[in-house]
Design an enzyme around this catalytic site. Structure first.
Site, PDB file in Angstrom:
ATOM      1  CD  GLN A 120      -0.905  -0.441   3.737  1.00  0.00           C
ATOM      2  OE1 GLN A 120      -2.121  -0.349   3.742  1.00  0.00           O
ATOM      3  NE2 GLN A 120      -0.238  -0.910   4.793  1.00  0.00           N
ATOM      4  CG  HIS A 173      -5.176   2.551  19.069  1.00  0.00           C
ATOM      5  ND1 HIS A 173      -4.939   3.719  18.387  1.00  0.00           N
ATOM      6  CD2 HIS A 173      -5.014   1.536  18.173  1.00  0.00           C
ATOM      7  CE1 HIS A 173      -4.632   3.427  17.134  1.00  0.00           C
ATOM      8  NE2 HIS A 173      -4.676   2.116  16.980  1.00  0.00           N
ATOM      9  CG  ASP A 204      -0.917   1.541  14.075  1.00  0.00           C
ATOM     10  OD1 ASP A 204      -0.965   0.924  15.154  1.00  0.00           O
ATOM     11  OD2 ASP A 204      -1.934   1.786  13.392  1.00  0.00           O
ATOM     12  CD  GLU A 248       0.301  -4.633   9.213  1.00  0.00           C
ATOM     13  OE1 GLU A 248       0.077  -4.363   8.015  1.00  0.00           O
ATOM     14  OE2 GLU A 248      -0.503  -4.382  10.134  1.00  0.00           O
ATOM     15  CG  ASP A 297      -4.123 -12.846   4.066  1.00  0.00           C
ATOM     16  OD1 ASP A 297      -4.633 -11.774   3.739  1.00  0.00           O
ATOM     17  OD2 ASP A 297      -4.780 -13.879   4.339  1.00  0.00           O
ATOM     18  CB  ALA A 298      -5.154 -11.776   9.233  1.00  0.00           C
ATOM     19  CG  ASP A 328      -6.209  -1.989  15.025  1.00  0.00           C
ATOM     20  OD1 ASP A 328      -7.192  -1.342  14.630  1.00  0.00           O
ATOM     21  OD2 ASP A 328      -5.097  -1.468  15.269  1.00  0.00           O
TER      22      ASP A 328
END
Length: 577
Positions: free
Chosen positions: A308, A340, A362, A382, A416-417, A435
């Protein structure tokens, strides 16, 4: 122009004046003095469709060169299509809708272009050269024009609310018509090189076209986008398109055009190449200026990772940091703590030795988890390693996440989750924190499916808790309660709640929100477990800065009042967001 004595049979080259005609065997004719026609006669176009071309090479070589040109032009055409799809998804959002609009309009326009090109068959060489020059300019500049409109019209709101979408459709229509016009003109040219049956000519033409499309389709994501970027990639594609089109026409079919047509076509190609070259040289400066127009003047980091576009604005000691992912405001430094804390702390009310965070590259969700001293291990899954690298090393972002990635309890997996959960043996996590981006974003839809939540349920300890960011409640009520229905069908009980944004909303819905937008909104969450979870804060745990138990109960009641009953769940084969 010298006419053949008799029509050649299908599959055989035409005979120009018999075996002893001008140019000798294997050539396509011409005056002995090398001019375009007999002495004293200037060259001109063929007298009608199907008239043999006067080639400077053997027909077999000419046919190969035409098919090679078809191959390159097809590759360029598909790059233009993919460029529009990608740019529309980045700038407008909802990639399924944008891809459907772009591709359907382009296919429709290709039919119109094919019909319109029938009128140019008499002047196939000049017509093809003109079509390629215009296509190179329109296709090559499309990304820059669309990005410029987006950047300098204040996003997609106000007067331009529908204008950029119309511009996207206009580019799709224009490029599609020009691509469609190529086919009948190329069919005419290849038949002029060597007459053959229509079925064989179509098969050869489409074979070269489809193979070229394959190469263009693979080159876009694996070469052009990662190494050149969207703007420069489109401009260089247009340059290649113009050069190949001009080389094919001037190299093989120059004798089929009048002198005036040759000069006009040459001038047009020179102008097109000059414009594309100038735009390519200025692309970096243009991109910086456009980025500042979109994000403001304090852009500190702007990188295109393998996943991205990541943009970080603000300063650690000045304006609060904002993190944009593919143009969407994902973290607002002035209000991220409220988000958060609401995401993490209700789920941490209970056993919490082992925690799994999905997304959250992040490091801000991890920061809140690590505030609990009894947490022994935190696994972060992630997709984008570039984001976690930025969270580790950027001074502003690492300060905001309180250097979470320096804690030895953190273990990061780049994956990839969905794929990671499928390949993970049955584990026991006390807390799972999802998240992830809004479910309405196409890439995230599978991560809000019944199948995905079934995998998560398998990973939960018997008294484990799962918390899901489910998008804004007020703005996308139906989507929020569809997430709730999906969790329930997966065998989990839920407790919904919402938190209002105080300053700037972020993590918006699937439509791109301009970087300048500061419209307040809420965040919706769902706490889930095998048994109905109690929505509360652990009084023995570190106290959140922005969240209290009474406020949490009030927000839960507010969310429950919006409930939509009877919604079907979302699945992989039937996404409902």
């Amino acid at each position: 122009m010298i006419e053949p004595h008799a029509p050649a049979p299908p599959g055989s080259p035409p005979s120009w004046g018999g075996s002893g005609g001008p140019g000798g065997p294997g050539t396509s004719g011409g005056a002995p003095d090398g001019s375009d026609g007999p002495p004293g006669v200037s060259g001109g176009p063929p007298h009608g469709p199907g008239a043999p071309a006067r080639l400077p090479v053997r027909p077999a070589t000419g046919r190969f060169l035409v098919l090679a040109g078809v191959f390159v032009c097809a590759a360029c055409g598909l790059v233009y299509e993919l460029e529009l799809v990608a740019l529309a998804s980045y700038l407008i959002g909802d990639s399924v809708t944008q891809a459907s609009v772009v591709l359907s309009v382009m296919v429709f326009a290709m039919g119109l272009g094919s019909l319109a090109a029938k009128r140019l068959r008499r002047f196939a060489a000049a017509g093809f050269g003109a079509v390629e020059a215009v296509l190179a300019l329109v296709g090559g500049s499309s990304a820059m024009v669309l990005y410029a409109v987006f950047a300098w019209t204040g996003g997609w709101g106000g007067l331009w609310a529908d204008g950029p979408r119309f511009l996207l459709v206009a580019f799709s229509l224009a490029i599609g018509m020009l691509i469609g016009a190529e086919v009948p003109l190329l069919m005419e040219l290849i038949q002029r090189v060597r007459r053959q049956d229509a079925g064989g000519a179509v098969a050869d033409l489409f074979a070269a076209d489809y193979v070229g499309a394959l190469v263009g389709g693979l080159a876009f994501p694996f070469v052009l986008l990662p190494f050149l970027g969207q703007l420069t990639g489109a401009l260089l594609t247009g340059t290649v398109n113009a050069l190949v089109g001009a080389a094919l026409v001037f190299g093989l079919f120059r004798r089929d055009m009048t002198r005036r047509a040759r000069w006009l076509l040459l001038a047009a190609n020179v102008v097109v190449l000059a414009l594309l070259a100038t735009a390519t040289v200025l692309a970096d400066d243009f991109e910086r200026a456009a980025r500042h127009a979109v994000y403001g003047q304090d852009v500190r980091v702007a990188v295109q990772t393998d996943v991205q576009e990541v943009v970080l604005t603000g300063e650690p000691d000045g304006r609060p940091l904002d993190l944009f992912l593919d143009g969407r405001l994902r973290v607002s430094g002035s209000d991220e703590r409220r988000y958060h804390e609401a995401l993490v702390h209700p789920a941490m009310s209970g056993p919490r030795a082992r925690v799994l965070i999905l997304g959250g590259g992040d490091g801000l969700a991890a920061r809140e988890v690590l505030r609990h001293p009894d947490v022994r291990r935190v696994d972060v899954v992630e997709l984008d390693p570039g984001l976690t690298r930025l969270a580790r090393h950027d001074p502003g972002l690492s300060e905001l996440n309180e250097h979470a990635y320096g804690d030895p309890r953190i273990h990061v997996t780049t994956a990839d989750a969905f794929r990671r959960l499928r390949s993970t043996p049955t584990a026991r996590y006390d807390v799972v924190i999802s998240d992830l981006p809004d479910p309405g974003i196409t890439a995230s839809t599978k991560l809000y499916s019944q199948e995905f939540y079934g995998l998560l349920r398998r990973l939960l300890a018997p008294d484990g808790r799962l918390v899901v960011h489910a998008g804004p409640v007020a703005a996308r009520t139906r989507a929020f309660w569809t997430v709730d229905a999906t969790l329930r069908v997966a065998g989990l009980r839920t407790a919904p709640y919402r938190v209002d944004a105080r300053d700037t909303g972020f993590a918006p819905g699937p439509d791109r929100t301009p970087a300048t937008s500061r419209t307040p909104r809420d965040w919706g969450f769902l706490l889930a477990a095998r048994e109905t979870p109690e929505l509360c804060l652990d009084p023995t745990a570190p106290r959140p800065h922005t969240l209290t138990s009474p406020a949490l109960a009030r927000d839960a009641r507010s969310a429950s009042r919006t409930r939509i009953a009877g919604l079907p769940p979302s699945t992989l084969v039937h996404p409902r967001y």
